[in-house]
Write an enzyme that holds these catalytic residues in place. Structure first.
Site, PDB file in Angstrom:
ATOM      1  N   LYS A 114      53.808  40.994  46.842  1.00 52.37           N
ATOM      2  CA  LYS A 114      52.417  40.740  47.237  1.00 52.37           C
ATOM      3  C   LYS A 114      52.099  41.339  48.609  1.00 52.37           C
ATOM      4  O   LYS A 114      51.008  41.830  48.830  1.00 52.37           O
ATOM      5  CB  LYS A 114      52.118  39.236  47.213  1.00 52.37           C
ATOM      6  CG  LYS A 114      52.062  38.695  45.784  1.00 52.37           C
ATOM      7  CD  LYS A 114      51.512  37.297  45.669  1.00 52.37           C
ATOM      8  CE  LYS A 114      51.420  36.929  44.185  1.00 52.37           C
ATOM      9  NZ  LYS A 114      50.959  35.583  43.924  1.00 52.37           N
ATOM     10  N   LYS A 197      53.799  41.735  33.803  1.00 51.45           N
ATOM     11  CA  LYS A 197      53.424  40.341  33.529  1.00 51.45           C
ATOM     12  C   LYS A 197      51.904  40.168  33.540  1.00 51.45           C
ATOM     13  O   LYS A 197      51.207  40.783  34.351  1.00 51.45           O
ATOM     14  CB  LYS A 197      54.133  39.485  34.588  1.00 51.45           C
ATOM     15  CG  LYS A 197      53.373  38.338  35.167  1.00 51.45           C
ATOM     16  CD  LYS A 197      54.102  37.625  36.278  1.00 51.45           C
ATOM     17  CE  LYS A 197      53.076  37.310  37.371  1.00 51.45           C
ATOM     18  NZ  LYS A 197      53.273  36.124  38.123  1.00 51.45           N
ATOM     19  N   LYS A 200      46.884  36.769  37.147  1.00 52.66           N
ATOM     20  CA  LYS A 200      45.514  36.510  37.607  1.00 52.66           C
ATOM     21  C   LYS A 200      45.032  37.619  38.537  1.00 52.66           C
ATOM     22  O   LYS A 200      43.853  37.893  38.616  1.00 52.66           O
ATOM     23  CB  LYS A 200      45.472  35.203  38.412  1.00 52.66           C
ATOM     24  CG  LYS A 200      45.672  33.956  37.614  1.00 52.66           C
ATOM     25  CD  LYS A 200      45.241  32.756  38.468  1.00 52.66           C
ATOM     26  CE  LYS A 200      46.023  31.517  38.126  1.00 52.66           C
ATOM     27  NZ  LYS A 200      47.236  31.341  38.946  1.00 52.66           N
TER      28      LYS A 200
HETATM   29  N1  AQP Z   1      52.590  36.203  32.566  1.00 53.83           N
HETATM   30  C1  AQP Z   1      53.140  34.999  32.634  1.00 53.83           C
HETATM   31  N2  AQP Z   1      53.988  34.573  31.659  1.00 53.83           N
HETATM   32  C2  AQP Z   1      54.551  33.348  31.713  1.00 53.83           C
HETATM   33  N3  AQP Z   1      54.288  32.452  32.712  1.00 53.83           N
HETATM   34  C3  AQP Z   1      53.449  32.826  33.691  1.00 53.83           C
HETATM   35  N4  AQP Z   1      52.985  32.190  34.816  1.00 53.83           N
HETATM   36  C4  AQP Z   1      52.151  33.025  35.481  1.00 53.83           C
HETATM   37  N5  AQP Z   1      52.036  34.200  34.818  1.00 53.83           N
HETATM   38  C5  AQP Z   1      52.838  34.110  33.712  1.00 53.83           C
HETATM   39  C6  AQP Z   1      53.315  30.822  35.196  1.00 53.83           C
HETATM   40  O1  AQP Z   1      52.097  30.108  35.381  1.00 53.83           O
HETATM   41  C7  AQP Z   1      52.309  29.071  36.321  1.00 53.83           C
HETATM   42  C8  AQP Z   1      51.169  28.966  37.290  1.00 53.83           C
HETATM   43  O2  AQP Z   1      50.968  30.178  37.980  1.00 53.83           O
HETATM   44  P1  AQP Z   1      50.450  30.202  39.482  1.00 53.83           P
HETATM   45  O3  AQP Z   1      49.024  30.361  39.524  1.00 53.83           O
HETATM   46  O4  AQP Z   1      50.962  29.072  40.257  1.00 53.83           O
HETATM   47  O5  AQP Z   1      51.305  31.357  39.967  1.00 53.83           O
HETATM   48  P2  AQP Z   1      51.274  32.821  39.743  1.00 53.83           P
HETATM   49  O6  AQP Z   1      52.623  33.215  39.280  1.00 53.83           O
HETATM   50  O7  AQP Z   1      50.836  33.313  41.068  1.00 53.83           O
HETATM   51  O8  AQP Z   1      50.188  33.144  38.585  1.00 53.83           O
HETATM   52  P3  AQP Z   1      49.657  34.575  38.352  1.00 53.83           P
HETATM   53  O9  AQP Z   1      48.689  34.586  37.266  1.00 53.83           O
HETATM   54  O10 AQP Z   1      50.782  35.494  38.222  1.00 53.83           O
HETATM   55  O11 AQP Z   1      48.860  34.826  39.663  1.00 53.83           O
HETATM   56  P4  AQP Z   1      49.093  35.968  40.714  1.00 53.83           P
HETATM   57  O12 AQP Z   1      48.683  37.220  40.022  1.00 53.83           O
HETATM   58  O13 AQP Z   1      48.154  35.578  41.813  1.00 53.83           O
HETATM   59  O14 AQP Z   1      50.522  35.949  41.118  1.00 53.83           O
HETATM   60  C9  AQP Z   1      53.648  29.351  37.004  1.00 53.83           C
HETATM   61  O15 AQP Z   1      54.603  28.432  36.501  1.00 53.83           O
HETATM   62  C10 AQP Z   1      53.996  30.741  36.557  1.00 53.83           C
HETATM   63  O16 AQP Z   1      55.393  30.905  36.419  1.00 53.83           O
END
Ligand code: AQP
Length: 334
Positions: A114, A197, A200
């Site tokens: 990030k 992956k 968001k």
């Molecule tokens: N692609 C994915 N496949 C399986 N699990 C996923 N998680 C996220 N993306 C996938 C799981 O969702 C939970 C909550 O996510 P979060 O918002 O706390 O964290 P994150 O990993 O930051 O989610 P994003 O969508 O990937 O956001 P960004 O892009 O901002 O990093 C977690 O348990 C995560 O493992």
């Protein structure tokens, strides 16, 4: 025998959760509430590591709560709260920061990814200490299990290390949590880039299926998903990442095995298969979107439910924090 304690959280960094969040983590949250003592939080303090408009953060936090209820969390079966409503999260985070090595924190791959993406100007100290606040989120509740996707494995390892370090150095205060990761669902991939992956913060949402997407949008995204050379609908992660990702999604949403799906679609083309997977997804996601909209119409009810959740969370968290302060030799007030 007492119930196992479960804790997990999700960031309100976007209006809608996506299918990766749902299948990798949230669906398990719903299962765990049935026979564990489950604590779930919307981690709004973590979301501050990304620059967000205050009005938007407020809206997204409530939308997150509404979506969690819409997917099946039941406040009678679990404790649902907002991280910033429990001050002990920040208080414990400071203590843990003081036993975390600088190099140790710098090795977190999510921070490296990030900060690289954002550049030095947009990388704040909060992004660096994020996994330590996450460790505090978990250790405060004496969690046995943390249901998450694969991307969180390293952060849970750090949480375990910090908990053990504190226990060894001061006093046995913390339960050491285990990650609960369902291997086959731990990484749902982007429909436009099946080797990355679903996220968001993807640069385009064309390959991200959002829980608040309309049926038309879902169908369109599945129809234009990137598939592979060849014609066979077969699970082969290396050779056919696109089709394998669609099979994983269809299997998780329909409850059918990958083998059954392969047999069902034998001889059919990619086009037909994509439409079928889209229809399976719409069937699951549509009611979630509609229920979220209904819940958002009664903000007072959401706030009351969050207040009740925070009261329960504060009771557990303040007891752990008091034990930590005593172990550290911090003098009690009064
Ligand atoms: N692609 C994915 N496949 C399986 N699990 C996923 N998680 C996220 N993306 C996938 C799981 O969702 C939970 C909550 O996510 P979060 O918002 O706390 O964290 P994150 O990993 O930051 O989610 P994003 O969508 O990937 O956001 P960004 O892009 O901002 O990093 C977690 O348990 C995560 O493992």
């Amino acid at each position: 025998m007492s119930k196992k304690r479960v804790l997990s959280g999700i960031q309100p960094t976007h209006d809608s959760f996506h299918l990766g969040n749902y299948l990798g983590a949230l669906k398990q949250w719903v299962e765990f509430q049935k026979d564990s003592d489950a604590f779930y939080c919307v981690v709004d303090l973590h979301a501050l590591t990304v620059e967000t408009d205050p009005k938007l953060l407020e809206k997204r936090t409530l939308l997150s709560v509404a979506q969690l209820l819409a997917i099946g969390l039941d406040p009678k079966q679990c404790t649902l709260f907002i991280q910033s409503h429990v001050p002990a999260h920040n208080q414990l985070a400071w203590v843990l920061e003081c036993i975390t090595g600088f190099g140790e924190a710098g090795r977190m791959t999510q921070f490296k990814d990030k900060s690289q993406k954002g550049g030095t100007d947009r990388t704040n100290v909060g992004l660096f200490t994020y996994p330590i606040l996450q460790a505090a989120d978990i250790l405060l509740y004496q969690a046995d299990f943390v249901p998450v996707g694969e991307d969180q494995r390293q952060h849970i390892e750090l949480t375990r290390d910090l908990g053990q370090r504190f226990n060894n150095k001061y006093h046995e205060v913390f339960t050491i949590p285990a990650p609960q990761i369902i291997k086959s669902l731990a990484k749902i991939n982007d429909l436009q880039d099946p080797n990355a992956k679903m996220s968001k913060s993807a640069s385009s949402m064309a390959g991200v299926i959002e829980l608040l997407d309309s049926s038309d949008a879902i169908i369109k995204k599945f129809k234009s998903s990137v598939t592979d050379a060849g014609k066979e609908i077969k699970f082969d992660e290396q050779g056919k990442p696109g089709i394998s990702n669609l099979l994983t999604i269809a299997s998780a949403l329909s409850g059918k095995t990958i083998k059954d799906l392969e047999n069902e679609y034998a001889g059919k083309g990619y086009g037909d298969f994509k439409v079928q997977v889209a229809e399976i997804a719409v069937e699951v996601i549509n009611p979630i979107r509609i229920r979220t909209q209904e819940l958002m119409a009664d903000k007072a009810a959401l706030l009351q439910l969050l207040k009740d959740g925070a009261d329960k969370a504060n009771q557990v968290a303040s007891k752990t924090l008091a034990d930590v302060y005593t172990a550290l030799g911090l003098i009690k007030n009064g």
